[in-house]
Design an enzyme around this catalytic site. Structure first.
Site, PDB file in Angstrom:
ATOM      1  N   ARG A   1    -100.719  66.583 -93.400  1.00  0.00           N
ATOM      2  CA  ARG A   1    -102.027  66.934 -92.846  1.00  0.00           C
ATOM      3  C   ARG A   1    -102.587  68.217 -93.455  1.00  0.00           C
ATOM      4  NH1 ARG A   1     -99.459  64.211 -88.359  1.00  0.00           N
ATOM      5  NH2 ARG A   1     -98.463  66.183 -87.779  1.00  0.00           N
TER       6      ARG A   1
ATOM      7  N   GLU B   1     -85.391  70.953 -84.562  1.00  0.00           N
ATOM      8  CA  GLU B   1     -84.778  70.913 -83.236  1.00  0.00           C
ATOM      9  C   GLU B   1     -83.367  70.301 -83.339  1.00  0.00           C
ATOM     10  OE1 GLU B   1     -86.045  69.489 -78.724  1.00  0.00           O
ATOM     11  OE2 GLU B   1     -87.028  68.619 -80.460  1.00  0.00           O
TER      12      GLU B   1
END
Lengths: 182, 183
Positions: free
Chosen positions: A69, A106
């Protein structure tokens, strides 16, 4: 130092065009979808203009955009301020010789790459992405540019998720965002 | 059939020479056309966008669809300049909202391209942008996604065409415009 332009009258139009999609990519995440912003030509143009107004005339010669993006927002900014555009990509996408920077997710790790020779020592650079969350990706991007000898002037994102404290992970590098989302 | 080379626009030579060819990527025998070096040449990158914008600006195009990921680099500047919306066409599981999907053939196996439901409306006029056309499989999938929802694809536009891979044929009678040919 942080800056976000919620006084500028264009911000409201931009903010309302961003769609929040619950539970994507997994339960509990409220995903900030910028594709709806891109469907509004005026709001998309305003987004780019806000960045261009900030960075034009600041001697920035490199805009680095993070896949994928960041590829949408980076090039229009680069073209308008007369800078080159450098794509920062996931592993094995760039065909030439690369430098790589690993970063923590994560669960597990990922890697960001930049072509050798894209950036020269002493160049002044921006890093652009649609959003900053934990700051891991932006941090890796900054490291790549600094390893190549460039000076990262600022990181620029459309959206910040302040609760995830990404700003702190940037080691004091300035961050500029248009919208905060809590 | 249209290439800007045939008209010998003076900007084409610099664009062409700014593209780096990398042998044996992603696998032996492939001469990879690397547009990242074009993006480092500010004049050539601007000229690339200008050539597309000049062609499309008064054609009533309301949608520019760009194929992930290098189509995301060329599509948005064109969209912004002609006042069209930009619609990203993505690999599976990237777009967060409701999508429609189109499967297409690869050399070995298949892949899937997706577009958000509601991004485009029936009757809109669209361009499809990617950096390069090879076999045409990806572009064809993008065109089909748009046509399935009633959009008229005015033209496909790429920086580079790889001649000999019959991409143009795969698009059938849908027009294709490219800036640079490569064999």
């Amino acid at each position: 130092m942080s800056a976000y332009r919620d006084e500028d009258p264009r911000i409201h139009g931009i903010k309302t065009r961003i769609r929040v999609v619950p539970n994507f990519p997994k339960p509990g995440i409220m995903f900030q979808d910028i594709t709806t912003l891109l469907l509004d030509p005026k709001a998309f143009k305003d987004t780019i203009d806000l960045f261009v107004e900030r960075y034009k005339g600041k001697n920035i010669s490199v805009v680095a955009g993070i896949e994928a993006r960041g590829f949408i927002f980076g090039p229009p900014i680069a073209l308008a301020i007369g800078a080159k555009f450098v794509p920062l990509r996931k592993p094995r996408k760039l065909p030439g010789e690369v430098i790589s920077e690993e970063y923590i997710l994560e669960y597990g790790r990922d890697c960001l790459e930049m072509h050798v020779g894209a950036v020269k020592p002493g160049e002044r650079a921006l890093v652009v992405d649609d959003l900053i969350a934990t700051g891991g990706t932006l941090c890796a991007a900054m490291n790549l540019l600094e390893r190549a000898g460039a000076e990262v002037v600022e990181c620029a994102c459309v959206i910040e998720l302040p609760d995830l404290k990404g700003r702190e992970r940037l080691n004091g590098k300035p961050l500029y965002v248009l919208i905060e989302s809590h | 059939m249209a290439t800007a080379e045939e008209q010998q626009d003076p900007r084409i030579a610099r664009i062409s020479s700014a593209i780096r060819v990398i042998p044996d990527f992603p696998k032996p025998g492939i001469m990879f056309q690397d547009i990242t070096t074009l993006l480092l040449d500010t004049k050539a990158f601007k000229d690339t966008i200008d050539l597309f914008v000049e062609r499309y600006r008064d054609k009533n195009i309301s949608v520019v669809a760009g194929v992930e990921a290098r189509g995301f680099i060329f599509g948005p500047p064109i969209a912004l300049a002609i006042g069209a919306k930009f619609v990203p066409m993505r690999k599976p599981n990237k777009l967060p909202g409701k999508v429609i999907s189109e499967e297409y053939s690869l050399e070995y196996g298949t892949d899937i391209m997706e577009m958000h439901v509601g991004a485009v409306e029936a009757g809109e006029r669209a361009l499809v942008i990617d950096d390069l056309i090879a076999t045409g499989g990806t572009l064809c999938a993008a065109v089909k996604l748009l046509e399935r929802v009633g959009v008229h694809v005015v033209e496909c536009a790429c920086v580079i065409e790889l001649l000999g891979l019959k991409g143009r044929e795969r698009l059938g009678d849908r027009p294709l415009f490219v800036l640079v040919n490569s064999t």
